[in-house]
Design an enzyme around this catalytic site. Sequence first.
Site, short mmCIF file in Angstrom:
data_model
loop_
_atom_site.label_atom_id
_atom_site.label_comp_id
_atom_site.label_asym_id
_atom_site.label_seq_id
_atom_site.Cartn_x
_atom_site.Cartn_y
_atom_site.Cartn_z
N CYS A 135 41.61 44.01 33.70
CA CYS A 135 42.27 45.31 33.87
C CYS A 135 41.25 46.44 33.84
O CYS A 135 41.26 47.33 34.68
CB CYS A 135 43.28 45.57 32.74
N ASP A 136 40.39 46.43 32.84
CA ASP A 136 39.60 47.63 32.52
C ASP A 136 38.10 47.51 32.80
O ASP A 136 37.39 48.52 32.74
CB ASP A 136 39.82 48.00 31.05
N CYS A 140 41.66 43.62 27.77
CA CYS A 140 41.84 42.94 29.05
C CYS A 140 40.70 43.31 29.99
O CYS A 140 40.62 44.43 30.48
CB CYS A 140 43.19 43.33 29.66
#
Lengths: 321, 210
Positions: A150-151, A147
């Site tokens: 997200c990261d 993701c």
Amino acid sequence: MDFNLSFTANANPEELYDLIIIGGGPAGLTAGLYAARYKLKTLMIEKMAISGGQLTSTEWVENYPGFPEPVLGQKLAKDMETQAKMFGLEVINEEVTKVELTGNIKQVHTPYAVWKAKTILISTGSSPRKLNVPGEDNYKGNGVSYCATCDGPFYPDKTIAVIGGGNTAFEESVFLAKYAAKVTIIHRSDSYKADQILQERVKANPKIELLPFYQVTHIDFDNPEGRQIILKNTQDDTEKIMKVDGIFVFIGNDPNTKLFEGQLELEGGYLVTDRSHKTSVDGVWAAGDVQAKALRQVATAVGDGACAAHWINKYVEEWSE
Amino acid sequence: MLDDKIKQEVSKILANMVKPVTLKLFTQGNECGYCKETHELLNELAAINDKLKLEAFDFETHEAEAKKYGVEELPTIVVMDEKDHGIRFTGIPAGYEFSSLLSAFLMVSTGVAKLTNDTKAFLDNLQKPVHLKVFVTPTCPYCPPAVMLAHAMAFHSDKVTAEMIELSEFPHLAVKYGVQGVPRTVINEKWFQEGAAPEDILVAKIKEAL
Ligand SMILES: Cc1cc2nc3c(=O)[nH]c(=O)nc-3n(C[C@H](O)[C@H](O)[C@H](O)COP(=O)(O)OP(=O)(O)OC[C@H]3O[C@@H](n4cnc5c(N)ncnc54)[C@H](O)[C@@H]3O)c2cc1C
């Protein structure tokens, strides 16, 4: 600064719902909107705290009609949910762990309750596929990611390998290049499935490099000399070592259909449906990525959801105990 | 901080509150990234529903209070009633974490923690303390379930404390705990669970850690 609220309804397990929707991505949310407008008593069960499914894990959506300026995936998801709730869709955030689909009244189990309905719509979508190479599980969340939104921010000025050759790999690489110093897209051939417009954008980005004809065989992040991945040339089997700080995997998705194995007809793991989106069992429909079909996108998911809701409404009108 | 639409939504949600909830906020003048914003946010929330009682403390002038609540990073919010249940937010609960914050209010206020009977039974038999640190970023849609689960465990059991940590404000903690992906739940400083794990999986991990 953004404040994103998503809250659970006070749903009642004693109620017999006209429709229970399992999974709150674009397909489920659209079906929920239509069903609520048909005045079907509808409950949507979504396991995450937030509706929107995969839409929430991408940054910009550029190919969903109606938005000449690209729209944030997370915003589109939120707006879809708000619109459906406005018409009376109830949403609870629990994970469906078991279903009983035969019979006139269907049962849906979550860790907290058993819910009952006349019809079920399955829109559980799909989840990112893993590479299945050594080292992957150990470093998930600490160097191996699925993701980008997200990261991505954990990799300022770092070196990243992206695995895959489709739309998601290309799109997310452009996103990652905003943070990283260098992004290398590794793909097992030199024919890419990504839309032409994305391919051009990637080629024009000085931070992104293409590395065709390689596949990852080992994520060797334990190496005392620093994190590296081992690659194998798909043409001549030669090995290559690449130093990276992190690796993002976008090699396609697997359908979330484990719950339905043995109860519904599957094809390559996906749910088989007819033209009305009905599955192999009466009273059970499917929509979106989880269906056996050719194109898995937001635009197709919402179409599936609307269409399924239409047939569900007809079925409920004629339903009798 | 909050626009009118969100305020309306918040007001509807907080209408379900039963008992008053105390928010102890620890901040410090200039040296803290989001202290001012967090203070403003809690002020606005407290103005929406008078069951929310905000008590703000300056970290430097209220050393004893900070120590009592184990505050190490700023801003920190303690969500409690007459009793401290061990529920903490470290860093601003913005983005998707705003839902985690409101659900902590409701949980403490209504006294209902959403946990399965199996989990409750496990927590009731805990012999040793369990401290959960849930690392998040505000844009991570998978994070709130991990935070809410940890907080529910803390609320149910006196042996458990649980802290949301907004990582982008505390990069040194990302380094210290080796976090490059969120959510990640660190159990008693040493063990960890990746992702938004279902209850039974987190429980199994906690058993391993003990
Ligand atoms: C990084 C990325 C970028 C993308 N970019 C684009 C793009 O630019 N344009 C585009 O058109 N498409 C894009 N897509 C694809 C698009 O997001 C999907 O096709 C679409 O989201 C499918 O919708 P869906 O509702 O069928 O399933 P999903 O979006 O997968 O939603 C399924 C939902 O079901 C829930 N669920 C699953 N199992 C359970 C259970 N047991 N109990 C309860 N809930 C459950 C899941 O939590 C999830 O919320 C992208 C996908 C990714 C991953």
